[in-house]
Design a protein around this motif. Structure first.
Motif, mmCIF file in Angstrom:
data_model
loop_
_atom_site.group_PDB
_atom_site.id
_atom_site.type_symbol
_atom_site.label_atom_id
_atom_site.label_comp_id
_atom_site.label_asym_id
_atom_site.label_seq_id
_atom_site.Cartn_x
_atom_site.Cartn_y
_atom_site.Cartn_z
ATOM 1 N N GLU A 132 0.914 -1.215 -0.080
ATOM 2 C CA GLU A 132 0.147 -0.163 -0.097
ATOM 3 C C GLU A 132 0.758 1.305 0.070
ATOM 4 O OE1 GLU A 132 -3.593 0.609 0.726
ATOM 5 O OE2 GLU A 132 -3.654 -1.282 -0.526
ATOM 6 N N PRO A 133 0.523 2.343 -0.426
ATOM 7 C CA PRO A 133 1.148 3.448 -0.636
ATOM 8 C C PRO A 133 1.264 4.267 0.475
ATOM 9 C CG PRO A 133 -0.730 3.920 -1.498
ATOM 10 C CD PRO A 133 -0.976 2.463 -1.010
ATOM 11 N N ALA A 134 2.079 3.841 1.846
ATOM 12 C CA ALA A 134 2.025 4.267 3.159
ATOM 13 C C ALA A 134 3.558 4.646 3.207
ATOM 14 C CB ALA A 134 1.322 3.176 4.319
ATOM 15 N N THR A 135 3.593 5.560 4.322
ATOM 16 C CA THR A 135 5.102 5.994 4.677
ATOM 17 C C THR A 135 5.244 6.033 6.096
ATOM 18 O OG1 THR A 135 4.809 7.438 2.608
ATOM 19 C CG2 THR A 135 6.569 8.019 4.611
ATOM 20 N N PRO A 136 5.797 4.726 6.658
ATOM 21 C CA PRO A 136 6.187 4.943 7.999
ATOM 22 C C PRO A 136 7.415 5.719 8.218
ATOM 23 C CG PRO A 136 7.206 2.701 6.729
ATOM 24 C CD PRO A 136 6.188 3.716 5.573
ATOM 25 N N VAL A 137 7.460 6.283 9.352
ATOM 26 C CA VAL A 137 8.366 7.246 9.725
ATOM 27 C C VAL A 137 8.969 6.823 11.192
ATOM 28 C CG1 VAL A 137 9.052 9.463 10.553
ATOM 29 C CG2 VAL A 137 7.565 8.972 8.634
ATOM 30 N N ASP A 138 10.167 6.361 11.244
ATOM 31 C CA ASP A 138 10.911 5.912 12.586
ATOM 32 C C ASP A 138 11.957 6.680 12.821
ATOM 33 O OD1 ASP A 138 12.627 5.160 10.693
ATOM 34 O OD2 ASP A 138 13.333 3.290 11.892
ATOM 35 N N GLY A 139 12.868 6.232 13.725
ATOM 36 C CA GLY A 139 13.827 7.311 14.173
ATOM 37 C C GLY A 139 14.670 7.411 13.236
ATOM 38 N N ASN A 140 15.201 6.340 12.365
ATOM 39 C CA ASN A 140 15.936 6.364 11.279
ATOM 40 C C ASN A 140 15.562 7.209 10.268
ATOM 41 O OD1 ASN A 140 18.015 4.176 11.830
ATOM 42 N ND2 ASN A 140 16.372 3.004 11.843
ATOM 43 N N ILE A 141 14.411 7.288 9.804
ATOM 44 C CA ILE A 141 13.715 8.008 8.823
ATOM 45 C C ILE A 141 13.727 9.270 9.083
ATOM 46 C CG2 ILE A 141 11.832 8.368 7.370
ATOM 47 C CD1 ILE A 141 11.310 5.239 7.384
ATOM 48 N N GLU A 142 13.432 9.901 10.416
ATOM 49 C CA GLU A 142 13.482 11.038 10.828
ATOM 50 C C GLU A 142 14.799 11.695 10.632
ATOM 51 O OE1 GLU A 142 10.270 10.903 14.388
ATOM 52 O OE2 GLU A 142 12.300 10.791 14.887
ATOM 53 N N ARG A 143 15.846 10.715 11.008
ATOM 54 C CA ARG A 143 17.204 11.326 10.947
ATOM 55 C C ARG A 143 17.806 11.661 9.754
ATOM 56 N NH1 ARG A 143 19.013 7.865 13.725
ATOM 57 N NH2 ARG A 143 19.820 6.517 12.331
ATOM 58 N N VAL A 144 17.466 10.615 8.719
ATOM 59 C CA VAL A 144 17.749 10.789 7.322
ATOM 60 C C VAL A 144 17.032 12.041 6.690
ATOM 61 C CG1 VAL A 144 17.514 9.770 4.996
ATOM 62 C CG2 VAL A 144 18.095 8.259 6.875
ATOM 63 N N MET A 145 15.540 12.358 6.803
ATOM 64 C CA MET A 145 14.942 13.289 6.258
ATOM 65 C C MET A 145 15.646 14.618 6.942
ATOM 66 S SD MET A 145 12.898 12.354 4.190
ATOM 67 C CE MET A 145 13.461 10.853 3.662
ATOM 68 N N ALA A 146 15.694 14.824 8.413
ATOM 69 C CA ALA A 146 16.278 15.922 8.858
ATOM 70 C C ALA A 146 17.710 16.493 8.168
ATOM 71 C CB ALA A 146 16.402 15.813 10.348
ATOM 72 N N ARG A 147 18.216 15.388 7.783
ATOM 73 C CA ARG A 147 19.707 15.668 7.323
ATOM 74 C C ARG A 147 19.748 15.835 5.605
ATOM 75 N NH1 ARG A 147 23.147 11.009 10.744
ATOM 76 N NH2 ARG A 147 23.429 12.170 12.261
ATOM 77 N N LEU A 148 18.598 15.014 5.042
ATOM 78 C CA LEU A 148 18.393 15.359 3.621
ATOM 79 C C LEU A 148 18.092 16.764 3.166
ATOM 80 C CD1 LEU A 148 18.888 13.799 0.923
ATOM 81 C CD2 LEU A 148 16.388 12.973 1.305
ATOM 82 N N PHE A 149 17.384 17.234 3.958
ATOM 83 C CA PHE A 149 16.608 18.754 3.835
ATOM 84 C C PHE A 149 17.221 19.644 4.732
ATOM 85 C CE2 PHE A 149 13.616 15.446 2.187
ATOM 86 C CZ PHE A 149 13.199 16.011 0.774
ATOM 87 N N ALA A 150 18.344 19.350 5.549
ATOM 88 C CA ALA A 150 18.802 20.477 6.491
ATOM 89 C C ALA A 150 17.764 21.062 7.203
ATOM 90 C CB ALA A 150 19.541 21.230 5.715
ATOM 91 N N LEU A 151 16.879 20.157 7.606
ATOM 92 C CA LEU A 151 15.793 20.567 8.562
ATOM 93 C C LEU A 151 16.215 21.086 10.017
ATOM 94 C CD1 LEU A 151 12.774 20.901 8.635
ATOM 95 C CD2 LEU A 151 12.640 18.556 9.598
ATOM 96 N N LYS A 152 15.885 22.250 10.274
ATOM 97 C CA LYS A 152 16.420 22.677 11.476
ATOM 98 C C LYS A 152 15.553 22.815 12.678
ATOM 99 C CE LYS A 152 19.918 24.883 8.899
ATOM 100 N NZ LYS A 152 19.627 24.875 7.354
ATOM 101 N N THR A 153 14.278 22.551 12.383
ATOM 102 C CA THR A 153 13.196 22.347 13.456
ATOM 103 C C THR A 153 13.598 21.303 14.208
ATOM 104 O OG1 THR A 153 11.551 22.990 11.792
ATOM 105 C CG2 THR A 153 10.591 22.277 13.723
#
Length: 350
Positions: A132-153
């Motif tokens: 199914e087109p779902a998007t799980p977000v765990d601690g790894n994915i949080e970290r990867v996204m924050a870095r990939l997009f230089a998210l400062k929040t």
DNA sequence: GACTCGTGGGT
DNA sequence: TACCCAAGAGT
């Protein structure tokens, strides 16, 4: 981005017993995906590996798990921590077996109604087991996204933003593999400390690296400090070696697990600890102090021990209906959490 | 949003 | 040593 990551995953992704290799004919078993995802909640792959095999060998189908007594499930879970997971796992198995004819719901919304399945796990099962087109977000994915997009929040404030970012990247044809690829990237390359950016397949896309922030992201809110709680435990041992244990209340800390009877654990020692002894005996402070750290407090347990006669009467203060004598040879397979195994190891010698 | 809820390993 | 952290959920 997704294509590069998936290509890396097909090549470098971890081989795990609950995982179907990309491109394989075999289709994932929702029961196995569910079991692995619940075991992996806040728990390392290394810790889960031996437990997953044992669990599956003992209860190969969801109906088998549903038919098991809760105590057996808790005993099998002992040492893994977060015991509400085991209680919810058992409750969930019963719902699936009795109300869904043994079949897991295939949608994120349907899965999320089940006990122990929250945002992450619902999306993980939907995408991995049902495509199914779902998007799980765990601690790894949080970290990867924050870095990939230089998210400062800082987290957890950034969670909705991160979920949207991950969803926007999820390829409709391989949602489950994409999620697992992000998790493998987070576990092997984009690690919390000293990330191996030189080996990263999506390095050119990483804004965090470009800004020199890869290593320090994600920012996190400060966490509260851990207080210390104190208590006194009473290790009663019969001549035949049996040990007096007590079942904890069904919910809350270590709910449903066995314990060495003790005073309540509080900021101060009980004024008269012996008033909480499960029976009258010559309690001696020979075992000493056992220390253990839980998620949100430190525990210092003073352990008293006594040799107890066969015909000893349990005191009302110990709530005797929750007490039982457990033979020494049965301790290994009992529903004893790690902190209590520490008490027994220190008190029975080793 | 802020707490509660385990444990073992890594740094 | 004292943190940090791991495929989070429930209240």
């Amino acid at each position: 981005m997704a294509a590069k990551l998936l290509a890396w995953y097909d090549r470098e992704g971890r081989t795990l017993p609950w995982r179907i290799r990309p491109g394989a004919e075999e289709t994932p078993d929702p029961y196995k995906v569910w079991l692995s995802e619940v075991m992996l909640q806040q728990t390392t792959v290394k810790a889960v590996l031996p437990r997953y095999g044992r669990f599956l060998g003992r209860w190969p189908r969801v109906e088998d798990l549903a038919a098991a007594p809760l105590g057996d499930v808790l005993a099998e879970w002992a040492g893994l921590g977060y015991y509400a997971r085991a209680r919810n796992l058992h409750a969930c198995a019963r719902v699936v077996a009795e109300e869904h004819c043994g079949e897991f719901p295939s949608t994120e919304a349907g899965l999320k109604k089940l006990p122990g399945i929250g945002d992450y796990t619902a999306a993980a099962i939907a995408s991995i087991a049902f495509n199914e087109p779902a998007t799980p977000v765990d601690g790894n994915i949080e970290r990867v996204m924050a870095r990939l997009f230089a998210l400062k929040t800082p987290l957890p404030e950034a969670k909705p933003e991160i979920k949207a970012m991950a969803a926007s990247l999820t390829p409709p044809d391989r949602p489950g593999d994409f999620a697992q690829a992000l998790m493998d990237l987070g576990a092997q390359i984009c690690t919390p400390k000293r990330p191996a950016c030189g080996l990263c397949p999506i390095r050119p896309d990483c804004e965090g690296l470009a800004e020199g922030l890869a290593e320090v992201l994600p920012y996190k809110a400060e966490k509260a400090e851990r207080p210390t709680r104190l208590g006194t435990a009473f290790l009663g041992v019969r001549a035949d070696g049996a040990v007096l244990l007590r079942e904890r209340p069904p919910k809350g800390l270590l709910g449903g697990m066995l314990e060495v009877p003790s005073t309540p654990w509080g900021p101060k020692d009980a004024a008269e600890p012996l008033a909480f002894a499960p029976l009258e005996a010559d309690w001696r402070m020979t075992v000493g102090l056992v220390e253990h750290t839980f998620t949100h407090f430190h525990l210092k347990l003073q352990v008293y021990a006594a040799a107890v006669p066969e015909d000893a009467t349990l005191s009302e203060a110990a709530e005797p209906e929750r007490c039982r004598w457990v033979a020494r040879r049965d301790l290994a397979s009992a529903a004893l959490p790690s902190v209590m195994r520490k008490v027994l190891r220190q008190g029975l010698g080793e």
